[in-house]
Design a protein around this motif. Structure first.
Motif, short mmCIF file in Angstrom:
data_model
loop_
_atom_site.label_atom_id
_atom_site.label_comp_id
_atom_site.label_asym_id
_atom_site.label_seq_id
_atom_site.Cartn_x
_atom_site.Cartn_y
_atom_site.Cartn_z
N THR A 35 0.83 -1.21 0.00
CA THR A 35 0.00 0.00 0.00
C THR A 35 0.87 1.25 0.00
N LYS A 36 1.96 1.23 0.77
CA LYS A 36 2.87 2.38 0.76
C LYS A 36 3.42 2.63 -0.64
N LEU A 37 3.83 1.57 -1.30
CA LEU A 37 4.38 1.71 -2.65
C LEU A 37 3.34 2.24 -3.63
N GLU A 38 2.10 1.77 -3.51
CA GLU A 38 1.04 2.23 -4.40
C GLU A 38 0.73 3.70 -4.16
N GLN A 39 0.71 4.11 -2.90
CA GLN A 39 0.46 5.51 -2.59
C GLN A 39 1.61 6.39 -3.10
N ALA A 40 2.85 5.89 -2.96
CA ALA A 40 4.01 6.63 -3.47
C ALA A 40 3.94 6.74 -4.99
N LYS A 41 3.56 5.63 -5.64
CA LYS A 41 3.45 5.62 -7.10
C LYS A 41 2.38 6.62 -7.57
N LYS A 42 1.26 6.65 -6.83
CA LYS A 42 0.18 7.58 -7.17
C LYS A 42 0.65 9.02 -7.06
N PHE A 43 1.39 9.33 -6.00
CA PHE A 43 1.89 10.69 -5.79
C PHE A 43 2.94 11.07 -6.82
N ASN A 44 3.81 10.11 -7.19
CA ASN A 44 4.91 10.40 -8.12
C ASN A 44 4.44 10.51 -9.57
N ASP A 45 3.31 9.90 -9.91
CA ASP A 45 2.84 9.86 -11.30
C ASP A 45 2.43 11.25 -11.76
N PRO A 46 3.12 11.81 -12.76
CA PRO A 46 2.77 13.17 -13.22
C PRO A 46 1.39 13.24 -13.86
N ASP A 47 0.87 12.09 -14.31
CA ASP A 47 -0.44 12.09 -14.96
C ASP A 47 -1.59 11.86 -13.97
N ASP A 48 -1.24 11.57 -12.72
CA ASP A 48 -2.28 11.33 -11.71
C ASP A 48 -2.69 12.66 -11.09
N PRO A 49 -3.99 12.89 -10.88
CA PRO A 49 -4.42 14.17 -10.28
C PRO A 49 -3.98 14.35 -8.83
N CYS A 50 -3.48 13.28 -8.19
CA CYS A 50 -3.01 13.39 -6.80
C CYS A 50 -1.65 14.08 -6.77
N LYS A 51 -1.60 15.28 -6.19
CA LYS A 51 -0.36 16.07 -6.17
C LYS A 51 0.12 16.41 -4.76
N ILE A 52 -0.62 15.97 -3.75
CA ILE A 52 -0.29 16.28 -2.36
C ILE A 52 -0.08 14.97 -1.60
N LEU A 53 0.91 14.95 -0.72
CA LEU A 53 1.19 13.77 0.10
C LEU A 53 1.06 14.15 1.58
N VAL A 54 0.36 13.33 2.34
CA VAL A 54 0.29 13.47 3.80
C VAL A 54 0.92 12.21 4.39
N ALA A 55 1.96 12.38 5.20
CA ALA A 55 2.72 11.21 5.64
C ALA A 55 3.29 11.42 7.04
N THR A 56 3.63 10.32 7.67
CA THR A 56 4.40 10.37 8.90
C THR A 56 5.88 10.33 8.54
#
Length: 816
Positions: A413-434
């Motif tokens: 799940t961590k890797l998928e969330q990181a991949k989503k954040f890193n993908d320039p074509d994904d609308p997700c542009k903000i990361l909230v993390a510990t």
């Protein structure tokens, strides 16, 4: 009958001698024992001499041994003697039946004798042990229907005035060593727990001359990259990392470069060769590295973690024990001196290669202050899962998508969330993390924003504290911004709140304190040797005594063993052999997760009955298959189930016959990972569902405007925590009161309105927490008292001293 009479005759013939010897022994004791004591008194004197000579020997071998913590010595219970007819007849026939009243008086005289207490101390009985031993000795004599003939004779002599109470000491000492067996083998226990020469534990590594290369530099300086290049070019190698994600990354990178590499973690073995043959290269978590296999190159990553209170022993073991021609060590420059010093004791030199950060990192002069100011590539760092929930909800309320990463999420799940954040074509542009992003994940972050600069930590004693983050932690996290090779060529760092920024700058500008000591941990073999000498002690007690007696020099410390002891106490009642018990207690689990702890208990119970833990059994226990979570509570439970599957897999590599279905468990764990990913992607909906379930119609009671005043924000965090995760209910009241008022906080940070602070003690939130058992009256009084103390000291910046005194009086009246 003839045989009995012969025994009695022999006792009677020896009676005059028996009667004289104790008196003379007592005389010698009373006069300071100048002359050689008779044979009856020798056991105590010999023991005393032995203890004294042993202490001298210890002093001559690296300093005097420290006194053991005798509060850890648990007495072995002895039942009063029931007495056989023959034994009772001998004692009474040689003398007379004992008057227990007189015996009790003389025993109490014996206890009060300063000479006896001194002699007891010389034989290892400090005040605590002496008292416990005497209580047991007195109880044994008074409750026994008969005692041994020699003790009976001595007691009768003393009662008749023909002997002295000091004559009881040899019998008392014998009894003390029966209930405290460690007194008889203290020298052996000290030798077993002597940890002053750890390099000698690894003869294979000492047999070769190793080359040590230290790659030192900050985050994003390329130090690990250069070490890995040497790893890939070698004929054989081992990479030792702190996280499964890092080991998996090197495993993939190596195989992608056509360098066959195996993956070894506590829960997983993946072979590069299809036939199962071991590859010449291996990437592993550091606890799993082999100190017996020879390699050409070894890489030890994040060497500064050698000081970690819980896991530091694994880095020490790898550094001292790996059998490799070249050891490449990567980490902070703060660890250079310690590594150099440790290698000096092995006769090996350290070559230091320094690296600078590859991209610039700028500390901004302004704080974010509002979530409306977020930009693509921003990462908000929180130190609480509940703050993650709160911030992510507020971000999505503004129409923005965000990825979420925290420590208890499965690696997939961590890797998928990181991949989503890193993908320039994904609308997700903000990361909230510990701070889980501090190592192990490659992220394209433009700006790191600290939501807070205080963090719950565990100190060297295992105590939980809330303190400002350290310079090392701040640099590790801030350094994730502007990573070399990402789309952002420059990193930025700031805080969410304006009054945190100055302190963050101060923290980042401080020098990282040098790493001063390396962790150690008792091995199973050492504990087994302890158990041989102390067969009646529990595993938790064995560990306590080991740590109490252990001797380390200034370069080492014994790691925190609270988690180990917690598990040892939890499964103590289950019949297991010592080695199996030790393995169960080293299982990597979070003891704050009740479901996982309960499962370990069930695993151990089934294991003790020699009943294999099958796939069907595990599915029944976890109620598999599981559905997509509908609220935060269900998401937290799914994470706990994932940890249970990890626990099963971890045990399956240590007890293959008893945990036979690892392949099937790994399959459903992957499916569970997918379910958790769906839940995390919908985390805002889960938070709203949790709040609605907790307080219908009040989910939007608090304004979404940001920033909130500190006190309002704290109250809101409490409210959201209440509806978020039941497993963290206990921390609700504590964090609400203390997190924003931790030590080292600036006074301006505490400048909230008086009404808001009082709401902790008198508002509807407090009433609701009281009703539902999440807050007690005692906790409420403590919170109010803390606020009054802070207000009285002027830390809130309002009101006079007179007002404060009046307020305190009113508070006391209300309490009454």
């Amino acid at each position: 009958m003839i045989y009995k009479n012969l025994i009695v005759l022999n006792h009677r013939c020896a009676w005059p001698l028996l009667r004289r010897l104790p008196a003379r022994a007592g005389l010698a004791l009373r006069h300071g024992g100048g002359a050689a004591a008779p044979s009856r008194a020798r056991p105590a004197t010999a023991a005393s001499s032995s203890a004294s000579s042993s202490s001298s020997a210890s002093s001559g071998n690296g300093g005097a041994s420290r006194a053991p913590d005798t509060s850890l010595f648990v007495p072995v219970p002895l039942k009063p003697g029931l007495g056989g007819a023959a034994e009772e007849d001998v004692g009474a026939e040689l003398t007379r039946p004992l008057d227990k009243g007189e015996v009790l008086k003389n025993l109490n005289k014996f206890y009060k004798r300063k000479e006896i207490q001194r002699l007891g101390a010389e034989n290892g009985l400090d005040a605590r042990l002496f008292h416990q031993a005497f209580i047991s000795f007195r109880k044994y004599i008074m409750e026994s229907s008969s005692v041994s003939a020699d003790l009976h004779i001595i007691l009768n002599d003393i009662c008749c005035g023909a002997g002295h109470v000091d004559d009881l000491f040899p019998f008392f000492l014998r009894h003390a060593k029966q209930i405290f067996p460690m007194l008889d083998c203290m020298d052996d226990l000290r030798k077993i727990s002597d940890l002053r020469l750890p390099p000698n534990w690894y003869p294979d590594a000492r047999a070769i001359q190793r080359k040590i290369i230290f790659h030192a530099g900050p985050t994003n300086s390329g130090k690990t990259y250069h070490a890995i290049q040497r790893f890939l070019s070698a004929k054989s190698g081992i990479y030792c990392g702190p996280l499964k994600l890092l080991a998996h990354e090197i495993f993939q990178k190596s195989n992608d470069a056509n360098v066959p590499c195996d993956l070894v973690t506590g829960e997983e073995r993946v072979f590069a060769n299809e036939d199962g043959r071991q590859a010449p290269h291996v990437a592993c978590t550091i606890e799993m590295c082999s100190t017996n296999t020879p390699y050409e190159v070894a890489v030890i990553d994040e060497i500064q973690m050698i000081r970690d209170p819980a896991r530091g022993w694994a880095w020490t073991r790898a550094l001292l024990g790996l059998c490799a021609e070249e050891i490449h060590v990567c980490g902070e420059p703060a660890a250079i001196d310690l590594v150099t010093e440790l290698m000096y004791t092995t006769g090996e030199e350290v070559e230091v290669r320094n690296y600078e950060r590859l991209t610039p990192l700028t500390v901004l002069d302004y704080a974010l202050e509002s979530l409306d100011n977020l930009r693509p590539g921003d990462c908000i760092v929180c130190f609480s899962k509940n703050d993650i929930y709160s911030v992510s909800r507020q971000i999505e309320a503004r129409g923005l998508e965000c990825a979420v990463i925290y420590g208890s999420l499965p690696p997939g799940t961590k890797l998928e969330q990181a991949k989503k954040f890193n993908d320039p074509d994904d609308p997700c542009k903000i990361l909230v993390a510990t701070d889980a992003i501090g190592m192990g994940l490659n992220l394209c972050i433009r700006r790191i924003i600290f939501n807070s600069i205080v963090k719950p930590t565990v100190n060297e004693k295992g105590e939980k504290e809330i303190d400002s983050i350290t310079t090392s932690q701040a640099l590790q996290i801030a350094g994730r911004a502007g990573r070399f090779g990402s789309s952002f060529k420059q990193g930025e760092v700031t805080t969410m709140h304006r009054d945190d920024l100055a302190q963050l700058k101060e923290i980042l500008s401080d020098a990282v304190p040098p790493v001063k000591a390396a962790g150690l941990h008792p091995t199973p073999e050492q504990i087994e040797m302890f158990a041989y000498h102390l067969p009646d002690a529990t595993l938790s007690n064995l560990i306590d005594i080991f740590v109490s007696l252990s001797q380390v020099d200034g370069m080492y410390f014994v790691c925190n063993i609270d988690d180990f002891k917690f598990l040892a106490d939890m499964i103590q009642h289950i019949p297991l052999n010592l080695r199996s018990r030790y393995v169960f207690c080293t299982a990597p689990l979070n003891r704050k997760e009740p479901f996982v702890c309960t499962t370990l208990l069930k695993f151990a119970r089934q294991f003790s009955r020699n009943e294999p833990l099958t796939f069907d059994w595990l599915c029944r226990h976890t109620k598999w298959p599981l559905a997509v979570p509908k609220n935060i509570k269900e998401l937290v439970h799914l994470e706990a189930v994932h940890d249970v599957f990890d626990l099963y897999l971890w045990l399956s590599y240590r007890f293959m016959d008893m945990f036979p279905d690892a392949v099937l468990v790994r399959d459903i764990q992957k499916k569970l990972d997918d379910i958790i990913q769906i839940g995390v992607c919908n985390i805002t909906k889960l938070i709203r569902a949790s709040q609605s379930a907790a307080a219908p119609g009040t989910a939007e009671a608090v304004s979404e405007d940001f920033p909130l005043s500190r006190t309002q924000k704290d109250a809101r965090v409490v409210s959201e925590r209440h509806g978020a995760a039941s497993t963290e209910a206990l921390s609700v009241a504590v964090e609400a009161a203390g997190l924003r008022r931790a030590k080292n906080s600036r006074p301006s940070r505490l400048g909230s309105r008086q009404e808001d602070v009082k709401s902790y003690g008198r508002g509807s939130l407090a009433n609701r927490l009281l009703r539902e058992g999440l807050l007690t009256q005692e906790m409420l009084r403590q919170l109010e008292s803390e606020w009054q103390d802070q207000h009285r000291n002027g830390r809130y910046g309002f009101g006079s001293k007179r007002d404060d005194q009046h307020s305190s009086k009113e508070t006391r009246k209300k309490r009454k």
